[in-house]
Design a protein around this motif. Structure first.
Motif, PDB file in Angstrom:
ATOM      1  N   GLN A   1      -8.483  12.514   2.779  1.00 48.30           N
ATOM      2  CA  GLN A   1      -8.793  12.575   4.205  1.00 48.30           C
ATOM      3  C   GLN A   1      -9.540  13.854   4.565  1.00 48.30           C
ATOM      4  O   GLN A   1      -9.363  14.877   3.918  1.00 48.30           O
ATOM      5  CB  GLN A   1      -7.502  12.560   5.026  1.00 48.30           C
ATOM      6  CG  GLN A   1      -6.795  11.227   5.075  1.00 48.30           C
ATOM      7  CD  GLN A   1      -5.560  11.280   5.950  1.00 48.30           C
ATOM      8  OE1 GLN A   1      -4.932  12.320   6.089  1.00 48.30           O
ATOM      9  NE2 GLN A   1      -5.191  10.155   6.536  1.00 48.30           N
TER      10      GLN A   1
ATOM     11  N   THR B   1       0.875  -1.167   0.000  1.00 45.08           N
ATOM     12  CA  THR B   1       0.000   0.000   0.000  1.00 45.08           C
ATOM     13  C   THR B   1       0.916   1.221   0.000  1.00 45.08           C
ATOM     14  O   THR B   1       1.874   1.294   0.772  1.00 45.08           O
ATOM     15  CB  THR B   1      -0.957  -0.038   1.200  1.00 45.08           C
ATOM     16  OG1 THR B   1      -1.460   1.245   1.440  1.00 45.08           O
ATOM     17  CG2 THR B   1      -0.280  -0.554   2.446  1.00 45.08           C
ATOM     18  N   PRO B   2       0.677   2.136  -0.928  1.00 45.48           N
ATOM     19  CA  PRO B   2       1.632   3.223  -1.146  1.00 45.48           C
ATOM     20  C   PRO B   2       1.827   4.150   0.055  1.00 45.48           C
ATOM     21  O   PRO B   2       0.880   4.419   0.780  1.00 45.48           O
ATOM     22  CB  PRO B   2       1.036   4.003  -2.321  1.00 45.48           C
ATOM     23  CG  PRO B   2      -0.383   3.602  -2.379  1.00 45.48           C
ATOM     24  CD  PRO B   2      -0.472   2.227  -1.821  1.00 45.48           C
TER      25      PRO B   2
ATOM     26  N   ARG C   1      -0.425   7.524   7.045  1.00 43.36           N
ATOM     27  CA  ARG C   1      -1.294   8.688   6.924  1.00 43.36           C
ATOM     28  C   ARG C   1      -1.801   9.067   8.311  1.00 43.36           C
ATOM     29  O   ARG C   1      -2.352  10.134   8.522  1.00 43.36           O
ATOM     30  CB  ARG C   1      -2.492   8.390   6.031  1.00 43.36           C
ATOM     31  CG  ARG C   1      -2.123   7.955   4.634  1.00 43.36           C
ATOM     32  CD  ARG C   1      -3.338   8.012   3.753  1.00 43.36           C
ATOM     33  NE  ARG C   1      -3.610   9.385   3.362  1.00 43.36           N
ATOM     34  CZ  ARG C   1      -4.652   9.750   2.630  1.00 43.36           C
ATOM     35  NH1 ARG C   1      -5.527   8.861   2.227  1.00 43.36           N
ATOM     36  NH2 ARG C   1      -4.829  11.015   2.290  1.00 43.36           N
ATOM     37  N   LEU C   2      -1.695   8.127   9.238  1.00 42.16           N
ATOM     38  CA  LEU C   2      -2.193   8.319  10.589  1.00 42.16           C
ATOM     39  C   LEU C   2      -1.200   7.657  11.540  1.00 42.16           C
ATOM     40  O   LEU C   2      -0.738   6.555  11.289  1.00 42.16           O
ATOM     41  CB  LEU C   2      -3.544   7.595  10.731  1.00 42.16           C
ATOM     42  CG  LEU C   2      -4.859   8.355  10.850  1.00 42.16           C
ATOM     43  CD1 LEU C   2      -4.832   9.674  10.122  1.00 42.16           C
ATOM     44  CD2 LEU C   2      -6.000   7.487  10.357  1.00 42.16           C
TER      45      LEU C   2
ATOM     46  N   ASP D   1      -5.074   0.436   7.081  1.00 47.09           N
ATOM     47  CA  ASP D   1      -4.317   0.946   5.942  1.00 47.09           C
ATOM     48  C   ASP D   1      -3.812   2.362   6.192  1.00 47.09           C
ATOM     49  O   ASP D   1      -2.664   2.682   5.893  1.00 47.09           O
ATOM     50  CB  ASP D   1      -5.189   0.959   4.683  1.00 47.09           C
ATOM     51  CG  ASP D   1      -5.136  -0.378   3.947  1.00 47.09           C
ATOM     52  OD1 ASP D   1      -4.476  -1.299   4.477  1.00 47.09           O
ATOM     53  OD2 ASP D   1      -5.738  -0.493   2.879  1.00 47.09           O
ATOM     54  N   ASP D   2      -4.685   3.191   6.727  1.00 47.12           N
ATOM     55  CA  ASP D   2      -4.291   4.579   6.981  1.00 47.12           C
ATOM     56  C   ASP D   2      -3.055   4.629   7.868  1.00 47.12           C
ATOM     57  O   ASP D   2      -2.173   5.460   7.680  1.00 47.12           O
ATOM     58  CB  ASP D   2      -5.433   5.347   7.647  1.00 47.12           C
ATOM     59  CG  ASP D   2      -6.363   5.975   6.613  1.00 47.12           C
ATOM     60  OD1 ASP D   2      -5.988   6.020   5.427  1.00 47.12           O
ATOM     61  OD2 ASP D   2      -7.448   6.419   7.006  1.00 47.12           O
TER      62      ASP D   2
ATOM     63  N   ARG E   1      -0.850   2.059   8.258  1.00 45.62           N
ATOM     64  CA  ARG E   1       0.273   1.435   7.567  1.00 45.62           C
ATOM     65  C   ARG E   1       0.842   2.355   6.491  1.00 45.62           C
ATOM     66  O   ARG E   1       2.037   2.329   6.205  1.00 45.62           O
ATOM     67  CB  ARG E   1      -0.167   0.110   6.947  1.00 45.62           C
ATOM     68  CG  ARG E   1      -0.489  -0.940   8.014  1.00 45.62           C
ATOM     69  CD  ARG E   1      -0.802  -2.285   7.381  1.00 45.62           C
ATOM     70  NE  ARG E   1       0.189  -2.649   6.401  1.00 45.62           N
ATOM     71  CZ  ARG E   1      -0.070  -3.250   5.243  1.00 45.62           C
ATOM     72  NH1 ARG E   1      -1.317  -3.529   4.922  1.00 45.62           N
ATOM     73  NH2 ARG E   1       0.888  -3.564   4.412  1.00 45.62           N
ATOM     74  N   GLN E   2      -0.014   3.137   5.890  1.00 47.49           N
ATOM     75  CA  GLN E   2       0.456   4.063   4.860  1.00 47.49           C
ATOM     76  C   GLN E   2       1.112   5.303   5.449  1.00 47.49           C
ATOM     77  O   GLN E   2       1.428   6.243   4.739  1.00 47.49           O
ATOM     78  CB  GLN E   2      -0.722   4.523   3.994  1.00 47.49           C
ATOM     79  CG  GLN E   2      -1.317   3.465   3.135  1.00 47.49           C
ATOM     80  CD  GLN E   2      -2.487   4.014   2.338  1.00 47.49           C
ATOM     81  OE1 GLN E   2      -2.945   3.405   1.395  1.00 47.49           O
ATOM     82  NE2 GLN E   2      -2.986   5.192   2.696  1.00 47.49           N
TER      83      GLN E   2
ATOM     84  N   GLU F   1      -9.651   0.233   6.148  1.00 48.46           N
ATOM     85  CA  GLU F   1      -9.241   1.613   5.944  1.00 48.46           C
ATOM     86  C   GLU F   1      -8.417   2.158   7.108  1.00 48.46           C
ATOM     87  O   GLU F   1      -7.424   2.834   6.907  1.00 48.46           O
ATOM     88  CB  GLU F   1     -10.454   2.515   5.738  1.00 48.46           C
ATOM     89  CG  GLU F   1     -10.968   2.441   4.325  1.00 48.46           C
ATOM     90  CD  GLU F   1     -12.123   3.388   4.121  1.00 48.46           C
ATOM     91  OE1 GLU F   1     -12.042   4.522   4.603  1.00 48.46           O
ATOM     92  OE2 GLU F   1     -13.097   2.987   3.482  1.00 48.46           O
TER      93      GLU F   1
END
Lengths: 328, 328
Positions: A99, A50-51, B118-119, B112-113, B115-116, B109
Motif C-alpha cells: 500500500q 483472502t488473507p 487493510r482499509l 478486497d482491501d 475485506r482484508q 482491489e
DNA sequence: CTGAAAGCGCTTACAG
DNA sequence: CTGAAAGCGCTTACAG
C-alpha cells in the motif's frame, strides 16, 4: 461488514489439509504437492478467501505499506509533481500487494509509523537542506529513498535527474537556435538543483566558445522569476535559461512589458515541464524530468531495501529531455 | 530496525502491572487508578513504547486506515483538486491515528482491501455515472463517502458543493457588472455538476428578468471550451459563464482571436478556482468550492460511519463563494 | 512434502 | 479497579 471474512482455518477444513499447507499455497511456497495445491486453490476460490493482512503483518513484521512523506507546509500536494510521483509509484507496488500511505513530514510520526510497523519504509520528496529527517532515518537504519540528491553528501539512496545535463540541453538548444548573448535565472544557489543547473548551463556555454552568461539568482518562485527578469530586461540578451518553469511564468510578462518579444527578441527555456509551461503564453520550451519513471524507480529501490536491508546503498540518475515549444 | 521494538509485555513488567492495565492506559480507558496510571505512563515514556498496530488491528478488526480511491486512468492525480482533497483529509485523520492510503479504482482491489481489513472505508473522488463501484460498496455494506452527489440517486453518503448556487453566484455577478446578453458553456449534461450548474445559471438569469441565456454544451476539457467558444464568438454576448476554469482557459484565446476583449467586450466567469484560473490571461473570476473543508468533512463522515455503521446515512452540502479577478 | 504447535503483540470479556 | 486467560488469523521452525 456483517458476515465475518473467511479464514485460513476454514479453507483448510474444506480442503482437508492443515493451515500450514494453505498458507504455503497462498504464499506460493514451491514445495507443495501438485494435487494438494489444486485442492487448496479450489477451496480458496470457492470460499473467496483472502488473507487477513494484520495477522500476516504481526508475524512477518512487515507492514506491506510504504509511505510517501509530504513536506509539512502541505503546499507540495498541489504541485503537479506530486501527482506524477504517485502515478509512477502505484503501478510498481500494487502488484506486490504493497500500500501507498500519504503522511506529512512530522519527524516523530514518520519514525513512529515505521517503528509501529505501520510502514516498511518511506519515500521523501521535497526535502530541503535543513531537514533533519533524512539523517534521522538513516541513523535509525530505517529504509528511505530520497527524490533528489541530498544537500549534503550522505550514505542514502536517492533518485535524481542529471540536473547539469538538463541545463546543458537548454544551452545547446539556445545556441543552436542562434542565440549568442545568453543569460540565466538560477534557482536558490544553496540547493543542489540550483547549483547543478547553473554549473551545467555555464559549462555548456563555455563549450560553445561564447562569452559568459549573465547570471541572476532566483528562488524557484513566480515572483522571484519576475524580480530577476526585471534586472535582465534592459540587457542585450537574446537567449534566457530560467531554472524553473514557475519562475519563467513570472519572467515572461516582465519581458513582454519591457518590449522584449518572446521568442523573436529573446528565446526562453524553462525547466520541469510542469503545467504552467503549457498554460503560459507563449508555451515554454523546457527541460523535462521523467518523473513517473523516477518515482517507479524510487518504489523499486525502497522495496528492495526493505527486503534486503544489508545490501549496499545505491542511487539512480536519470537523463532529462528537452521539450520544444513556442518560447524558443 | 535492528533492536526489537518494546512490547506491552515489557512495559507491564517494568511498571509491575498486568498487560491489561497497560493496554487500558494506552487506550485511555478511564477506570484505571490514578497512581497506577502514572506509574504506567512513566514506564511507557522511559521505554519509548509505541503499540504494534498489526496486533491491535488483528483483535479490533480495524485497519486504522482509510482509502482515497483514484480513478483508474490516473489522470486525476495531476489535478490540483486531488492535492486539495489530501490536504483537507490529513489533518482530520492524523490525530486519530488513521492512515490515508492511496489506491486506484480497481473494484476487486478496493473491495478486497476492505475485506482484508487493510482499509476501514474509502473516499471516492471523480466517479462517473457508469462506475459500478459506489453501488457495489453500498451493497456490500462497506463504509464509503462520495466526493459528489451520485449520478443516480442512491442511499450513500456524499459531500458536495451547492452547484446551482455557485452558478447563480456567477449569474448575479455578471448581471451586477452590467451584462445583459448572457451565455454559458456547460459541462457534460449527463453529469450532475453539468446539469446543476446549467440549471442554477438559467434560473438566476430568469430571476433577473433577462432573456434566456445562450447555451452551448461543453465537456469540462480545455479543447471543449475552445470549441464551444467558437460557436459563441460571433454572437452578441456580453457575459459568459463557463462551467469550469479549464474550459474557460480554452475559450479565452478564441474570444481574443475573434476580436472580443475580456473583460471590456465580454465578461467571463469560470468555476472551480483551480490553478489555470490564476495562470490564464486575464486571470479568471470564478466560483470557488471549499474543497479542503469538504474533504475534511468527508473524512469525518467516513470515520463516523466506520465507528457506527448502523447510523442513518447523511450527506453534507457546502456553499460556494465567488472569487473576483480581472476577467469580469 | 505435510502437520502439530508455538508464537507474533495486542484487546477484552470474565472473575474477583 | 485489576489480573489471568483466551483468542484475533496468520507464519514458520521443527519433526516426521
Amino acid at each position: 461488514m456483517d458476515r465475518r471474512p473467511v479464514t485460513l482455518e476454514e479453507v483448510a477444513r474444506i480442503a482437508g489439509v492443515s493451515r500450514a499447507t494453505v498458507s504455503r499455497v497462498v504464499n506460493g511456497v514451491a514445495t507443495v504437492d501438485r494435487e494438494l495445491r489444486q485442492v487448496v486453490e479450489k477451496a480458496i476460490s470457492t470460499t473467496g478467501y483472502t488473507p487477513n493482512r494484520a495477522a500476516r503483518s504481526l508475524v512477518t513484521r512487515r507492514a506491506g505499506a510504504i509511505g510517501l512523506v509530504l513536506p509539512e507546509e502541505g503546499r507540495t500536494v498541489h504541485d503537479p509533481y506530486f501527482g506524477r510521483v504517485v502515478s509512477g509509484v502505484l503501478p510498481v507496488i500494487r502488484p506486490l500487494g504493497v500500500q501507498l500511505v500519504l503522511t506529512t513530514g512530522d519527524h516523530r510520526e514518520v519514525v513512529d509509523d515505521i517503528r509501529q510497523h505501520r510502514l516498511d519504509g518511506v519515500i521523501l520528496i521535497h526535502t530541503h537542506g535543513a531537514d533533519p529527517l533524512p539523517r534521522q532515518l538513516i541513523e535509525a537504519n530505517l529504509p528511505v529513498v530520497l527524490a533528489a540528491r541530498p544537500v549534503r553528501p550522505m550514505s542514502i539512496t536517492y533518485v535524481d535527474v542529471d540536473q547539469a545535463a538538463g541545463a546543458a540541453l537548454a544551452a545547446d538548444h539556445l545556441v543552436a537556435s542562434g542565440c549568442r548573448r545568453l543569460a540565466t535565472i538560477t534557482g536558490p544557489l544553496e540547493t543542489p538543483a540550483g547549483q547543478d543547473r547553473l554549473r551545467g548551463f555555464r559549462d555548456a556555454v563555455a563549450r560553445h566558445g561564447l562569452p559568459e552568461a549573465v547570471v541572476v539568482e532566483g528562488d524557484f518562485s513566480r515572483e522571484g522569476g519576475a524580480a530577476a527578469a526585471r534586472r535582465l530586461v534592459d540587457l542585450d540578451v537574446d537567449g534566457l535559461f530560467v531554472a524553473s518553469d514557475l519562475m519563467a511564468t513570472g519572467a515572461l510578462p516582465v519581458l513582454r512589458n519591457g518590449g522584449r518579444r518572446v521568442p523573436e527578441d529573446v528565446k526562453v527555456v524553462g525547466f520541469d515541464d510542469s503545467s504552467p509551461a503549457v498554460e503560459c503564453d507563449p508555451p515554454l520550451t523546457t527541460v523535462r524530468q521523467p518523473v513517473e519513471d523516477m518515482a517507479a524507480e524510487m518504489a523499486r529501490l525502497l522495496v528492495e531495501r526493505v527486503e534486503r536491508p544489508d545490501r549496499p546503498v545505491s542511487s539512480v540518475v536519470f537523463a532529462p529531455t528537452l521539450v520544444v515549444r513556442r518560447s524558443s
